[in-house]
Write an enzyme that holds these catalytic residues in place. Structure first.
Site, PDB file in Angstrom:
ATOM      1  N   ARG A 270       0.857  -1.202   0.000  1.00 18.41           N
ATOM      2  CA  ARG A 270       0.000   0.000   0.000  1.00 18.41           C
ATOM      3  C   ARG A 270       0.887   1.244   0.000  1.00 18.41           C
ATOM      4  NH1 ARG A 270      -1.849   1.700   4.572  1.00 18.41           N
ATOM      5  NH2 ARG A 270      -2.510  -0.344   5.355  1.00 18.41           N
TER       6      ARG A 270
ATOM      7  N   TYR B 294     -16.982  17.806 -14.495  1.00 15.64           N
ATOM      8  CA  TYR B 294     -17.368  16.403 -14.485  1.00 15.64           C
ATOM      9  C   TYR B 294     -18.378  16.137 -13.360  1.00 15.64           C
ATOM     10  CZ  TYR B 294     -16.835  11.350 -13.866  1.00 15.64           C
ATOM     11  OH  TYR B 294     -17.065  10.009 -13.714  1.00 15.64           O
TER      12      TYR B 294
ATOM     13  N   ASP C 216      -8.032  19.783 -13.307  1.00 15.35           N
ATOM     14  CA  ASP C 216      -8.382  18.486 -13.880  1.00 15.35           C
ATOM     15  C   ASP C 216      -8.016  18.560 -15.368  1.00 15.35           C
ATOM     16  OD1 ASP C 216      -9.610  16.289 -15.047  1.00 15.35           O
ATOM     17  OD2 ASP C 216     -11.386  16.365 -13.771  1.00 15.35           O
TER      18      ASP C 216
ATOM     19  N   LYS D 157      -8.844   7.563 -18.868  1.00 16.26           N
ATOM     20  CA  LYS D 157      -9.188   8.115 -20.175  1.00 16.26           C
ATOM     21  C   LYS D 157      -7.962   8.076 -21.107  1.00 16.26           C
ATOM     22  CE  LYS D 157     -12.932   8.742 -17.794  1.00 16.26           C
ATOM     23  NZ  LYS D 157     -13.262   9.959 -17.092  1.00 16.26           N
TER      24      LYS D 157
HETATM   25  C1  LIG Z   1     -13.785  10.332 -15.845  1.00 15.54           C
HETATM   26  C2  LIG Z   1     -13.436  11.663 -15.288  1.00 15.54           C
HETATM   27  C3  LIG Z   1     -13.151  11.823 -13.929  1.00 15.54           C
HETATM   28  C4  LIG Z   1     -13.243  10.692 -12.925  1.00 15.54           C
HETATM   29  O1  LIG Z   1     -12.314   9.699 -13.156  1.00 15.54           O
HETATM   30  P1  LIG Z   1     -12.558   8.134 -12.817  1.00 15.54           P
HETATM   31  O2  LIG Z   1     -11.315   7.502 -13.290  1.00 15.54           O
HETATM   32  O3  LIG Z   1     -13.789   7.724 -13.570  1.00 15.54           O
HETATM   33  O4  LIG Z   1     -12.771   8.045 -11.341  1.00 15.54           O
HETATM   34  C5  LIG Z   1     -12.781  13.082 -13.501  1.00 15.54           C
HETATM   35  N1  LIG Z   1     -12.720  14.135 -14.358  1.00 15.54           N
HETATM   36  C6  LIG Z   1     -13.003  14.011 -15.661  1.00 15.54           C
HETATM   37  C7  LIG Z   1     -12.901  15.203 -16.551  1.00 15.54           C
HETATM   38  C8  LIG Z   1     -13.369  12.780 -16.169  1.00 15.54           C
HETATM   39  O5  LIG Z   1     -13.672  12.671 -17.477  1.00 15.54           O
END
Ligand SMILES: *Cc1c(COP(=O)(O)O)cnc(C)c1O
Length: 388
Positions: A55, A107, A179, A204
């Site tokens: 961890r 998001y 983000d 992504k």
């Molecule tokens: C998908 C997404 C998230 C969250 O990420 P996860 O891997 O699904 O927890 C946060 N911000 C944006 C812009 C996203 O597209």
């Protein structure tokens, strides 16, 4: 663990392929092994090779974290079990009474985490339209600690000037977290523009193949890194070694994939814009996009994410299109090699109350595309038949 020092001044393509990669010391394996282990044998109590319990330390994760730092032009990377787990870790820097200024258009899962989880613990959130940076400064109070922005936004492709927000954030001694999921490190590097923390849903574009859930944070400040590492190991939202391996592998082709996403994205956006059934296309590469000049200044390409509305703005008309495509698959998520089509109002953004959504311009008929890297003509023909 890595040859990152020899990567100074190298171009992105070289960074993506070599960052964090070091031949395995025990065998010479060129690819970082998947250290599928929970613990590490110690010679004597406290005498070990720097690894005690997975961890806190895992060699596959460390290789990935070092790669994440390099590709975002930061000093430190931390990987998490999901994008929202990475966001969760950032929020745990705060204490009750602290205030966050957050983008009103972001998001849905981030909004849900803020409003349904962290508000309960006494963190306060003020949502503003960050595309006008004056709104950010106007919202700052004596309790403000952190600014959270997303650019381009999901799904309306709004652009916020990162450099301008960073200068406000520095003036008031706040932490700015960006983000950067939609742009990926190939198209935008918020740390270079003055942000303190970059967050990614590695699920992504970094993973890039729709086969892993993972999150990442990258930063330059050592104190911030130590605090976030402490949160990572104390709260335990760490990714497994197999998932770290998959994201490491994804990163190696980031430049090739992003180039193709950008090329296809532009072709699809231009096609949609000319289509008689389409009323509006949201894509930050159009010269008449309200923040085109900022997008052009801070991004190295416009990507494959876009949204559009139909002239027939009833939800049923959108549903017809959403269920008629054959190459675009109807699914949440984005950033994989395959093209996806999505209905934000009922899928990715269903957790935002309808009133809030409409106020921010996210209508019931809005359709979002993650344009993949298939043949552009095939993608356009698929949309043409679905729109007819
Ligand atoms: C998908 C997404 C998230 C969250 O990420 P996860 O891997 O699904 O927890 C946060 N911000 C944006 C812009 C996203 O597209």
């Amino acid at each position: 663990m890595s040859n990152n020092d020899s990567l100074k001044n190298k171009k992105p393509a070289t960074l993506y392929i070599h960052a964090g990669a070091e031949p395995d010391p025990s065998t010479g394996a060129i690819m970082t092994p998947i250290y599928q282990t929970s613990t590490f044998v110690q010679e004597a109590p406290g005498v070990n090779k720097g690894f005690e319990y997975a961890r806190s330390q895992n060699p596959t994760r460390f290789a990935l974290e070092s790669a994440l730092a390099v590709i975002e032009h930061g000093k430190y990377g931390l990987a998490f079990s999901s994008g929202v787990a990475a966001t969760d870790a950032v929020m745990k820097l705060l204490k009750p009474g602290d205030e966050v200024i957050a983008a009103s258009d972001m998001y849905g899962g981030t909004y849900r985490l803020f409003s349904k989880i962290f508000e309960k613990f006494g963190i306060r959130f003020t949502y503003v339209d960050t595309t006008n940076v004056n709104n950010v400064e106007a919202a700052i109070s004596k309790d403000s600690k952190l600014i959270w922005i997303e650019t381009p936004t999901n799904p309306l492709m709004n652009i916020t000037d990162i450099e301008a927000v960073a200068s406000i954030s520095k003036k008031y001694n706040l932490i700015l977290c960006v983000d950067n999921t939609f742009a990926s490190p190939h198209l935008q590097n918020p740390l270079v523009l003055g942000a303190d923390i970059v967050m990614h849903s590695a699920t992504k574009y970094l993973g890039g193949h729709s086969d892993v859930i993972q999150g990442a944070l990258i930063m330059n400040d050592e104190t911030l890194r130590d605090q976030l590492y402490f949160i990572q190991k104390s709260c335990g939202a760490v990714p497994g070694p197999m998932d770290c391996f998959l994201v490491l592998r994804g990163i190696k082709t980031l430049h090739v994939r992003m180039r193709a996403h950008c090329e296809n994205g532009e072709k699809v956006a231009q096609f949609l814009r000319k289509h008689p059934a389409v009323s509006k296309v949201y894509w930050c590469g159009f010269e008449d996009h309200p923040n085109y000049t900022i997008a052009k200044k801070q991004m190295h390409g416009f990507g494959g994410m876009m949204s559009f509305t139909l002239k027939d703005d009833r939800a049923e008309a959108a549903k017809k299109v959403l269920t008629s495509t054959k190459i675009f698959s109807l699914a949440e998520s984005l950033g994989g090699v395959e093209s996806l089509i999505n209905h934000p109002a009922s899928m990715t953004h269903a957790s935002i109350p309808r009133e809030e959504r409409l106020k921010n311009g996210l209508s019931d008929g809005l359709i979002r595309l993650s344009v993949g890297i298939e043949d552009a003509d095939d993608l356009i023909n698929d949309l043409a038949q679905a729109l007819s």
